[in-house]
Write a protein that holds these residues in place. Structure first.
Motif: not given
Length: 234
Positions: A51-80
Protein backbone atom coordinates in the motif's frame (compact mmCIF):
# COMPACT_ATOMS: atom_id res chain seq x y z
CA UNK A 1 -35.17 -39.56 -26.43
CA UNK A 2 -33.60 -36.08 -26.38
CA UNK A 3 -32.13 -34.90 -29.70
CA UNK A 4 -28.40 -35.35 -29.99
CA UNK A 5 -26.24 -32.27 -30.46
CA UNK A 6 -24.08 -32.07 -33.61
CA UNK A 7 -20.53 -33.04 -32.68
CA UNK A 8 -18.91 -29.58 -33.24
CA UNK A 9 -21.56 -27.86 -31.16
CA UNK A 10 -21.38 -30.52 -28.45
CA UNK A 11 -17.61 -30.04 -28.29
CA UNK A 12 -18.08 -26.31 -27.75
CA UNK A 13 -20.67 -26.83 -25.02
CA UNK A 14 -18.26 -29.18 -23.26
CA UNK A 15 -15.45 -26.62 -23.68
CA UNK A 16 -17.53 -23.92 -21.96
CA UNK A 17 -18.65 -26.28 -19.16
CA UNK A 18 -15.09 -27.45 -18.51
CA UNK A 19 -13.87 -23.85 -18.34
CA UNK A 20 -16.67 -22.89 -15.94
CA UNK A 21 -16.00 -25.91 -13.73
CA UNK A 22 -12.26 -25.15 -13.63
CA UNK A 23 -12.90 -21.54 -12.57
CA UNK A 24 -15.41 -22.63 -9.95
CA UNK A 25 -12.95 -25.16 -8.52
CA UNK A 26 -10.28 -22.46 -8.43
CA UNK A 27 -12.58 -20.18 -6.44
CA UNK A 28 -13.40 -23.05 -4.08
CA UNK A 29 -9.68 -23.68 -3.56
CA UNK A 30 -9.07 -20.01 -2.80
CA UNK A 31 -12.00 -20.01 -0.36
CA UNK A 32 -10.52 -23.07 1.34
CA UNK A 33 -7.11 -21.43 1.60
CA UNK A 34 -8.71 -18.38 3.19
CA UNK A 35 -9.66 -20.57 6.14
CA UNK A 36 -5.96 -21.07 6.96
CA UNK A 37 -5.07 -18.33 9.46
CA UNK A 38 -1.39 -18.18 8.47
CA UNK A 39 -2.17 -17.72 4.77
CA UNK A 40 -4.82 -15.08 5.45
CA UNK A 41 -2.41 -13.16 7.71
CA UNK A 42 0.30 -13.38 5.04
CA UNK A 43 -2.11 -11.95 2.45
CA UNK A 44 -2.92 -8.94 4.63
CA UNK A 45 0.74 -8.41 5.41
CA UNK A 46 1.52 -8.37 1.70
CA UNK A 47 -1.28 -5.89 1.02
CA UNK A 48 -0.18 -3.65 3.89
CA UNK A 49 3.42 -3.65 2.65
CA UNK A 50 2.41 -2.82 -0.93
CA UNK A 51 0.00 0.00 0.00
CA UNK A 52 2.69 2.66 0.80
CA UNK A 53 4.43 2.08 -2.55
CA UNK A 54 1.17 2.39 -4.45
CA UNK A 55 0.22 5.47 -2.42
CA UNK A 56 3.55 7.10 -3.22
CA UNK A 57 2.90 6.75 -6.98
CA UNK A 58 -0.87 7.22 -7.35
CA UNK A 59 -0.92 8.14 -11.04
CA UNK A 60 1.67 5.61 -12.17
CA UNK A 61 -0.02 2.87 -10.15
CA UNK A 62 -3.37 3.54 -11.79
CA UNK A 63 -1.86 3.72 -15.28
CA UNK A 64 -0.08 0.38 -14.77
CA UNK A 65 -3.26 -1.22 -13.43
CA UNK A 66 -5.31 -0.01 -16.43
CA UNK A 67 -2.61 -1.21 -18.83
CA UNK A 68 -2.43 -4.65 -17.21
CA UNK A 69 -6.22 -4.88 -17.18
CA UNK A 70 -6.21 -4.10 -20.90
CA UNK A 71 -3.61 -6.79 -21.48
CA UNK A 72 -5.75 -9.31 -19.62
CA UNK A 73 -8.62 -8.52 -22.02
CA UNK A 74 -6.38 -9.48 -24.95
CA UNK A 75 -4.49 -12.55 -23.73
CA UNK A 76 -6.09 -15.78 -22.51
CA UNK A 77 -3.11 -16.74 -20.33
CA UNK A 78 -2.94 -13.46 -18.41
CA UNK A 79 -5.45 -12.20 -15.85
CA UNK A 80 -5.57 -8.96 -13.91
CA UNK A 81 -7.80 -10.59 -11.28
CA UNK A 82 -4.78 -11.31 -9.07
CA UNK A 83 -4.16 -7.55 -8.85
CA UNK A 84 -7.71 -6.66 -7.86
CA UNK A 85 -7.41 -7.33 -4.08
CA UNK A 86 -4.38 -5.03 -3.91
CA UNK A 87 -6.20 -2.37 -5.93
CA UNK A 88 -9.30 -2.59 -3.72
CA UNK A 89 -7.12 -2.36 -0.62
CA UNK A 90 -5.46 0.80 -1.99
CA UNK A 91 -8.19 2.59 -3.99
CA UNK A 92 -11.50 1.20 -2.75
CA UNK A 93 -14.29 -0.55 -4.63
CA UNK A 94 -15.55 2.26 -6.87
CA UNK A 95 -12.11 3.42 -8.01
CA UNK A 96 -10.92 -0.12 -8.74
CA UNK A 97 -14.09 -1.00 -10.65
CA UNK A 98 -13.76 2.12 -12.82
CA UNK A 99 -10.09 1.48 -13.58
CA UNK A 100 -10.76 -2.18 -14.33
CA UNK A 101 -13.64 -1.26 -16.66
CA UNK A 102 -11.50 1.32 -18.49
CA UNK A 103 -8.69 -1.22 -18.86
CA UNK A 104 -11.03 -3.82 -20.33
CA UNK A 105 -12.43 -1.24 -22.77
CA UNK A 106 -8.89 -0.36 -23.85
CA UNK A 107 -7.94 -4.03 -24.26
CA UNK A 108 -11.11 -4.79 -26.20
CA UNK A 109 -10.48 -1.86 -28.55
CA UNK A 110 -6.92 -3.07 -29.17
CA UNK A 111 -8.15 -6.63 -29.78
CA UNK A 112 -10.71 -5.29 -32.28
CA UNK A 113 -8.03 -3.29 -34.10
CA UNK A 114 -5.78 -6.36 -34.21
CA UNK A 115 -8.51 -8.47 -35.80
CA UNK A 116 -9.56 -5.79 -38.27
CA UNK A 117 -6.17 -4.57 -39.45
CA UNK A 118 -3.77 -7.47 -38.86
CA UNK A 119 -6.10 -10.29 -39.88
CA UNK A 120 -6.67 -13.95 -39.13
CA UNK A 121 -3.04 -15.20 -38.95
CA UNK A 122 -2.32 -12.83 -36.06
CA UNK A 123 -5.61 -13.64 -34.32
CA UNK A 124 -5.01 -17.40 -34.56
CA UNK A 125 -1.80 -16.91 -32.60
CA UNK A 126 -3.59 -15.08 -29.77
CA UNK A 127 -6.81 -17.05 -29.19
CA UNK A 128 -7.72 -20.76 -29.33
CA UNK A 129 -7.88 -21.47 -33.06
CA UNK A 130 -10.59 -24.14 -32.85
CA UNK A 131 -12.88 -21.94 -30.78
CA UNK A 132 -12.33 -18.95 -33.07
CA UNK A 133 -12.93 -20.97 -36.24
CA UNK A 134 -16.11 -22.50 -34.80
CA UNK A 135 -17.72 -19.12 -34.24
CA UNK A 136 -16.33 -17.44 -37.35
CA UNK A 137 -18.18 -20.07 -39.41
CA UNK A 138 -21.43 -19.55 -37.49
CA UNK A 139 -21.73 -15.85 -36.72
CA UNK A 140 -23.83 -14.04 -39.33
CA UNK A 141 -22.24 -11.68 -41.83
CA UNK A 142 -24.17 -8.81 -40.21
CA UNK A 143 -23.92 -9.19 -36.44
CA UNK A 144 -26.81 -7.40 -34.71
CA UNK A 145 -26.87 -5.98 -31.19
CA UNK A 146 -28.56 -8.94 -29.41
CA UNK A 147 -26.15 -11.45 -30.97
CA UNK A 148 -23.14 -9.27 -30.14
CA UNK A 149 -24.40 -8.85 -26.56
CA UNK A 150 -24.86 -12.61 -26.05
CA UNK A 151 -21.47 -13.34 -27.61
CA UNK A 152 -19.71 -10.84 -25.34
CA UNK A 153 -21.32 -12.33 -22.22
CA UNK A 154 -20.78 -15.94 -23.29
CA UNK A 155 -17.19 -15.91 -24.49
CA UNK A 156 -13.84 -15.46 -22.74
CA UNK A 157 -13.16 -11.72 -22.67
CA UNK A 158 -10.27 -11.87 -25.15
CA UNK A 159 -12.27 -13.53 -27.97
CA UNK A 160 -15.08 -11.14 -29.05
CA UNK A 161 -12.83 -8.18 -29.90
CA UNK A 162 -10.63 -10.21 -32.25
CA UNK A 163 -13.55 -11.94 -33.99
CA UNK A 164 -15.66 -8.81 -34.32
CA UNK A 165 -12.65 -7.05 -35.84
CA UNK A 166 -12.22 -9.87 -38.34
CA UNK A 167 -15.93 -9.75 -39.20
CA UNK A 168 -15.87 -5.96 -39.59
CA UNK A 169 -18.60 -5.47 -37.00
CA UNK A 170 -19.11 -1.68 -36.64
CA UNK A 171 -16.78 -0.47 -33.91
CA UNK A 172 -19.45 1.66 -32.25
CA UNK A 173 -21.67 -1.43 -31.90
CA UNK A 174 -18.85 -3.48 -30.41
CA UNK A 175 -17.80 -0.68 -28.04
CA UNK A 176 -21.38 -0.22 -26.82
CA UNK A 177 -21.75 -3.95 -26.14
CA UNK A 178 -18.32 -4.12 -24.51
CA UNK A 179 -19.04 -1.18 -22.20
CA UNK A 180 -22.46 -2.54 -21.24
CA UNK A 181 -21.28 -6.09 -20.48
CA UNK A 182 -17.99 -5.33 -18.78
CA UNK A 183 -19.45 -2.85 -16.27
CA UNK A 184 -21.25 -5.49 -14.15
CA UNK A 185 -18.39 -7.96 -14.63
CA UNK A 186 -15.95 -5.33 -13.34
CA UNK A 187 -18.19 -4.74 -10.33
CA UNK A 188 -18.41 -8.49 -9.71
CA UNK A 189 -14.64 -8.91 -9.98
CA UNK A 190 -14.12 -6.12 -7.45
CA UNK A 191 -16.61 -7.74 -5.07
CA UNK A 192 -14.69 -11.00 -5.46
CA UNK A 193 -11.48 -9.19 -4.58
CA UNK A 194 -13.10 -7.56 -1.57
CA UNK A 195 -14.49 -10.90 -0.39
CA UNK A 196 -10.95 -12.24 -0.54
CA UNK A 197 -9.67 -9.41 1.65
CA UNK A 198 -12.55 -9.82 4.12
CA UNK A 199 -12.25 -13.62 4.23
CA UNK A 200 -15.77 -14.16 2.91
CA UNK A 201 -15.29 -17.47 1.13
CA UNK A 202 -19.00 -18.25 0.90
CA UNK A 203 -19.78 -14.90 -0.70
CA UNK A 204 -16.91 -15.48 -3.13
CA UNK A 205 -18.43 -18.78 -4.26
CA UNK A 206 -21.88 -17.19 -4.66
CA UNK A 207 -20.45 -14.47 -6.90
CA UNK A 208 -18.50 -17.04 -8.93
CA UNK A 209 -21.60 -19.18 -9.45
CA UNK A 210 -23.64 -16.14 -10.53
CA UNK A 211 -21.02 -14.98 -13.01
CA UNK A 212 -20.34 -18.41 -14.48
CA UNK A 213 -24.05 -19.26 -14.59
CA UNK A 214 -24.74 -16.05 -16.51
CA UNK A 215 -22.04 -16.92 -19.05
CA UNK A 216 -23.30 -20.49 -19.52
CA UNK A 217 -26.86 -19.26 -19.97
CA UNK A 218 -25.60 -16.79 -22.58
CA UNK A 219 -23.80 -19.64 -24.40
CA UNK A 220 -27.08 -21.58 -24.53
CA UNK A 221 -29.08 -18.58 -25.79
CA UNK A 222 -26.37 -17.70 -28.31
CA UNK A 223 -26.41 -21.18 -29.85
CA UNK A 224 -30.17 -21.15 -30.05
CA UNK A 225 -30.08 -17.78 -31.78
CA UNK A 226 -27.40 -18.86 -34.24
CA UNK A 227 -29.28 -22.05 -35.01
CA UNK A 228 -32.56 -20.19 -35.54
CA UNK A 229 -30.80 -17.79 -37.90
CA UNK A 230 -29.20 -20.58 -39.91
CA UNK A 231 -25.77 -19.93 -38.51
CA UNK A 232 -25.31 -23.37 -36.95
CA UNK A 233 -23.70 -26.02 -39.07
CA UNK A 234 -23.74 -29.69 -38.21
Amino acid sequence: MAPRLPRPRLAQFLHHWRRALALLLLCALVALLLSVDALFAALHQLLAQAAPYIGAHPLAGRVVFVALSGLSAMLAFFSSAVLVPMAVYSWGRAGTALLLWLGWLLGGACAYATGRYLGRPMVRGLVPARLADFYLRRLPAQVDFPTALLFQVAMPSELPGYLFGLLRVPFRLYLAVLALVEAPFAAGTVLLGESLIRRQGGWMLVLAVLGLGTSLLAVHRLHRRLRAGGGEED
